[in-house]
Design a protein around this motif. Structure first.
Motif, PDB file in Angstrom:
ATOM      1  N   LEU A 233       0.836  -1.204   0.000  1.00  0.00           N
ATOM      2  CA  LEU A 233       0.000   0.000   0.000  1.00  0.00           C
ATOM      3  C   LEU A 233       0.869   1.252   0.000  1.00  0.00           C
ATOM      4  CD1 LEU A 233      -2.820  -0.984   2.543  1.00  0.00           C
ATOM      5  CD2 LEU A 233      -3.044  -0.736   0.061  1.00  0.00           C
ATOM      6  N   GLU A 234       0.487   2.215  -0.795  1.00  0.00           N
ATOM      7  CA  GLU A 234       1.173   3.501  -0.913  1.00  0.00           C
ATOM      8  C   GLU A 234       0.128   4.613  -0.906  1.00  0.00           C
ATOM      9  OE1 GLU A 234       3.259   3.053  -4.608  1.00  0.00           O
ATOM     10  OE2 GLU A 234       4.973   2.060  -3.678  1.00  0.00           O
ATOM     11  N   PRO A 235       0.558   5.899  -0.778  1.00  0.00           N
ATOM     12  CA  PRO A 235       1.936   6.391  -0.756  1.00  0.00           C
ATOM     13  C   PRO A 235       2.586   6.249   0.618  1.00  0.00           C
ATOM     14  CG  PRO A 235       0.427   8.223  -0.567  1.00  0.00           C
ATOM     15  CD  PRO A 235      -0.422   6.997  -0.786  1.00  0.00           C
ATOM     16  N   ASP A 236       3.889   6.206   0.605  1.00  0.00           N
ATOM     17  CA  ASP A 236       4.662   6.197   1.838  1.00  0.00           C
ATOM     18  C   ASP A 236       4.668   7.598   2.442  1.00  0.00           C
ATOM     19  OD1 ASP A 236       6.835   4.824   3.580  1.00  0.00           O
ATOM     20  OD2 ASP A 236       7.759   6.706   2.940  1.00  0.00           O
ATOM     21  N   ILE A 237       4.744   7.678   3.754  1.00  0.00           N
ATOM     22  CA  ILE A 237       4.712   8.949   4.462  1.00  0.00           C
ATOM     23  C   ILE A 237       5.797   9.908   3.973  1.00  0.00           C
ATOM     24  CG2 ILE A 237       5.990   7.840   6.359  1.00  0.00           C
ATOM     25  CD1 ILE A 237       3.708  10.932   6.646  1.00  0.00           C
ATOM     26  N   LEU A 238       6.997   9.389   3.697  1.00  0.00           N
ATOM     27  CA  LEU A 238       8.083  10.279   3.273  1.00  0.00           C
ATOM     28  C   LEU A 238       7.812  10.848   1.884  1.00  0.00           C
ATOM     29  CD1 LEU A 238      11.210   8.311   4.577  1.00  0.00           C
ATOM     30  CD2 LEU A 238       9.829  10.030   5.752  1.00  0.00           C
ATOM     31  N   ASP A 239       7.327  10.020   0.970  1.00  0.00           N
ATOM     32  CA  ASP A 239       6.971  10.523  -0.359  1.00  0.00           C
ATOM     33  C   ASP A 239       5.831  11.534  -0.262  1.00  0.00           C
ATOM     34  OD1 ASP A 239       8.873   8.896  -1.548  1.00  0.00           O
ATOM     35  OD2 ASP A 239       7.457   7.232  -1.817  1.00  0.00           O
ATOM     36  N   HIS A 240       4.911  11.294   0.652  1.00  0.00           N
ATOM     37  CA  HIS A 240       3.780  12.201   0.843  1.00  0.00           C
ATOM     38  C   HIS A 240       4.249  13.575   1.327  1.00  0.00           C
ATOM     39  CE1 HIS A 240      -0.162  13.667   2.104  1.00  0.00           C
ATOM     40  NE2 HIS A 240       0.310  13.837   3.317  1.00  0.00           N
ATOM     41  N   LEU A 241       5.180  13.598   2.274  1.00  0.00           N
ATOM     42  CA  LEU A 241       5.689  14.882   2.765  1.00  0.00           C
ATOM     43  C   LEU A 241       6.368  15.665   1.651  1.00  0.00           C
ATOM     44  CD1 LEU A 241       7.143  13.873   6.265  1.00  0.00           C
ATOM     45  CD2 LEU A 241       4.990  15.055   5.786  1.00  0.00           C
ATOM     46  N   LYS A 242       7.105  14.969   0.791  1.00  0.00           N
ATOM     47  CA  LYS A 242       7.728  15.639  -0.351  1.00  0.00           C
ATOM     48  C   LYS A 242       6.663  16.215  -1.288  1.00  0.00           C
ATOM     49  CE  LYS A 242      11.697  12.502  -0.174  1.00  0.00           C
ATOM     50  NZ  LYS A 242      12.371  11.347  -0.843  1.00  0.00           N
ATOM     51  N   MET A 264       7.375   1.265  18.662  1.00  0.00           N
ATOM     52  CA  MET A 264       8.613   1.535  17.947  1.00  0.00           C
ATOM     53  C   MET A 264       8.394   2.113  16.555  1.00  0.00           C
ATOM     54  SD  MET A 264      11.820   1.632  18.244  1.00  0.00           S
ATOM     55  CE  MET A 264      11.948   0.735  19.795  1.00  0.00           C
ATOM     56  N   GLU A 265       7.437   1.579  15.804  1.00  0.00           N
ATOM     57  CA  GLU A 265       7.238   2.064  14.442  1.00  0.00           C
ATOM     58  C   GLU A 265       6.756   3.511  14.424  1.00  0.00           C
ATOM     59  OE1 GLU A 265       6.247  -1.991  11.996  1.00  0.00           O
ATOM     60  OE2 GLU A 265       4.866  -1.339  13.529  1.00  0.00           O
ATOM     61  N   VAL A 266       5.990   3.886  15.406  1.00  0.00           N
ATOM     62  CA  VAL A 266       5.565   5.282  15.512  1.00  0.00           C
ATOM     63  C   VAL A 266       6.759   6.156  15.901  1.00  0.00           C
ATOM     64  CG1 VAL A 266       4.086   6.902  16.762  1.00  0.00           C
ATOM     65  CG2 VAL A 266       3.183   4.668  16.073  1.00  0.00           C
ATOM     66  N   ASP A 271       8.628   9.970  14.420  1.00  0.00           N
ATOM     67  CA  ASP A 271       9.347  10.967  15.234  1.00  0.00           C
ATOM     68  C   ASP A 271      10.806  11.121  14.829  1.00  0.00           C
ATOM     69  OD1 ASP A 271       6.964  11.166  16.517  1.00  0.00           O
ATOM     70  OD2 ASP A 271       7.610  10.255  18.397  1.00  0.00           O
ATOM     71  N   GLU A 272      11.356  10.130  14.162  1.00  0.00           N
ATOM     72  CA  GLU A 272      12.734  10.225  13.686  1.00  0.00           C
ATOM     73  C   GLU A 272      12.757  10.552  12.187  1.00  0.00           C
ATOM     74  OE1 GLU A 272      15.754   9.770  15.395  1.00  0.00           O
ATOM     75  OE2 GLU A 272      14.666   9.741  17.292  1.00  0.00           O
ATOM     76  N   GLU A 273      12.374   9.591  11.357  1.00  0.00           N
ATOM     77  CA  GLU A 273      12.519   9.754   9.916  1.00  0.00           C
ATOM     78  C   GLU A 273      11.624  10.851   9.341  1.00  0.00           C
ATOM     79  OE1 GLU A 273      14.085   5.466   8.253  1.00  0.00           O
ATOM     80  OE2 GLU A 273      11.922   5.858   8.221  1.00  0.00           O
ATOM     81  N   ALA A 274      10.315  10.770   9.612  1.00  0.00           N
ATOM     82  CA  ALA A 274       9.393  11.755   9.029  1.00  0.00           C
ATOM     83  C   ALA A 274       9.651  13.143   9.586  1.00  0.00           C
ATOM     84  CB  ALA A 274       7.945  11.331   9.276  1.00  0.00           C
ATOM     85  N   SER A 275       9.909  13.235  10.883  1.00  0.00           N
ATOM     86  CA  SER A 275      10.168  14.528  11.499  1.00  0.00           C
ATOM     87  C   SER A 275      11.427  15.170  10.931  1.00  0.00           C
ATOM     88  CB  SER A 275      10.296  14.358  13.013  1.00  0.00           C
ATOM     89  OG  SER A 275      10.602  15.585  13.637  1.00  0.00           O
ATOM     90  N   LEU A 276      12.474  14.355  10.718  1.00  0.00           N
ATOM     91  CA  LEU A 276      13.717  14.882  10.157  1.00  0.00           C
ATOM     92  C   LEU A 276      13.497  15.387   8.731  1.00  0.00           C
ATOM     93  CD1 LEU A 276      16.761  15.378  10.214  1.00  0.00           C
ATOM     94  CD2 LEU A 276      17.091  12.983   9.526  1.00  0.00           C
ATOM     95  N   LEU A 277      12.783  14.608   7.921  1.00  0.00           N
ATOM     96  CA  LEU A 277      12.517  15.049   6.556  1.00  0.00           C
ATOM     97  C   LEU A 277      11.696  16.330   6.551  1.00  0.00           C
ATOM     98  CD1 LEU A 277      12.580  14.676   3.498  1.00  0.00           C
ATOM     99  CD2 LEU A 277      10.551  13.209   3.718  1.00  0.00           C
ATOM    100  N   ALA A 278      10.679  16.398   7.414  1.00  0.00           N
ATOM    101  CA  ALA A 278       9.859  17.614   7.485  1.00  0.00           C
ATOM    102  C   ALA A 278      10.707  18.825   7.830  1.00  0.00           C
ATOM    103  CB  ALA A 278       8.740  17.422   8.507  1.00  0.00           C
TER     104      ALA A 278
END
Length: 360
Positions: A233-242, A264-266, A271-278
């Motif tokens: 299932l897509e889109p991925d959160i990181l692609d969505h933020l872009k 952990m996944e949250v 809090d790590e990957e998505a927050s850093l990209l944002a």
């Protein structure tokens, strides 16, 4: 009137409690699944990043403590047991303990709010396996219904989001985009369940409660695993933020509605990957808490129990669909290969509507 159940069983995913547990835990999780070992080792690093301990077990303990208080206030006399799929306390050990303590019929609550193989049917298969391992003395175990459209679940999630956005100005909120996340699953699994349908309805109900129009919210996914060639299932959160950045949307509120606790996944994926990209994109990013032990969520679990012990005739549900079935249909949420399983033998029947299962 005799109470039809003599215990409540909380069934959860489980997680490592120390660094040396991480790899054995992940091997349990991924046994029989086409996930490359490289991906498993990558996920292991996420746990080591947080000291090798998942917060999920402590969060289940907090849930049980809150439920005990809720039951006491409501006069529900049910002991609460807890068993995990992948780590201690293991489900088979808990079912054996229940049998030794004389439990004959238990009601189970799964820490999963949406229908799919891994979120429902596999837990039912786990229960079958645990009962078979324990033998003839194992208690009968039946499960509560899915609750994705229960008004108290919607209220708890709505309040979490409202709190997350409370630091924003009125103008920032007016220009904000709501991003709801859930665990990605293989398309082959999604096609055999109502996972995306139920998630979309949950998101729609929360967005409506916050007065966000359809073009101001999205359902996206996170925590993908599996082989790169398999569609998930897509889109991925990181692609969505872009994508939001390209649309010049600056204020983003992320709500992990597909999860019930900040495990952990949250913590890592958001809090790590998505927050850093944002931050790199210059987005004004906030993340709402999961329902966790929100009073409305605890009250909802109590209501689901009351439905099954004969203390509540009203089965609450809002939105486009009614309350979920109490008996899972035989082919509900089948494994992607369609292999036959014994999961249909784990019913969540209430003794009155065994043949009237709803499709949602």
């Amino acid at each position: 009137m005799n109470q039809p159940y003599d215990a409540l069983l909380i069934v959860s995913f489980g997680g490592p409690d120390r660094p040396e547990d991480v790899l054995p835990f992940l091997e349990n999780v991924l046994r029989g699944k086409p996930v490359p070992r490289e991906r498993m080792l990558e996920v292991a690093e996420h746990y080591y990043h947080f000291g090798g301990k998942s917060p999920i077990n402590d969060q289940v303990r907090e849930l049980i403590s809150a439920l005990k208080i809720e039951f006491q206030k409501s006069g529900i006399d049910l002991p609460i047991y807890w068993g995990n799929r992948n780590w201690h306390p293991m489900l088979t050990d808990t079912v054996r303990e229940m049998a030794e303590q004389g439990v004959q019929r238990a009601l189970a609550f799964f820490t999963s709010g949406y229908s799919c193989y891994s979120g429902c049917r596999q837990y039912r298969e786990n229960i079958i396996a645990a009962r078979e391992a324990v033998g003839a003395q194992a208690p009968l175990i039946e499960k509560t219904r899915m609750f994705y459209n229960h008004p108290l679940f919607i209220e708890a999630n709505t309040e979490r989001l409202r709190t997350a956005m409370s630091t924003w100005s009125g103008e920032e909120r007016q220009q904000a985009h709501l991003t709801f996340t859930a665990h990605s699953i293989p398309m082959s699994m999604a096609d055999r369940s109502n996972y995306t349908l139920q998630l979309t309805e949950t998101c729609r109900l929360i967005a409506n409660a916050l007065e966000f129009e359809k073009d101001r919210w999205s359902l996206v996914y996170q925590s993908r695993s599996g082989r790169p060639q398999d569609p998930w299932l897509e889109p991925d959160i990181l692609d969505h933020l872009k994508s939001l950045n390209e649309r010049n949307i600056r204020n983003v509120a992320v709500a992990p509605v597909g999860f019930l606790s900040d495990h952990m996944e949250v913590l890592y994926d958001l809090d790590e990957e998505a927050s850093l990209l944002a931050k790199q994109l210059g987005l004004n990013f906030v993340r709402s808490g999961t329902v966790g032990t929100h009073p409305q969520f605890i009250a909802m679990i109590r209501e689901l129990v009351e439905e099954r012990i004969g203390r509540r005739s009203c089965r609450q549900a809002i939105g486009h669909f009614g309350p979920s079935h109490d008996v899972c249909p035989p082919h509900c949420c089948e494994y992607p290969t369609g292999r036959p399983t014994a999961a249909a033998n784990i019913s969540n029947r209430d003794g009155s509507n065994g043949s009237t299962a709803r499709p949602i």
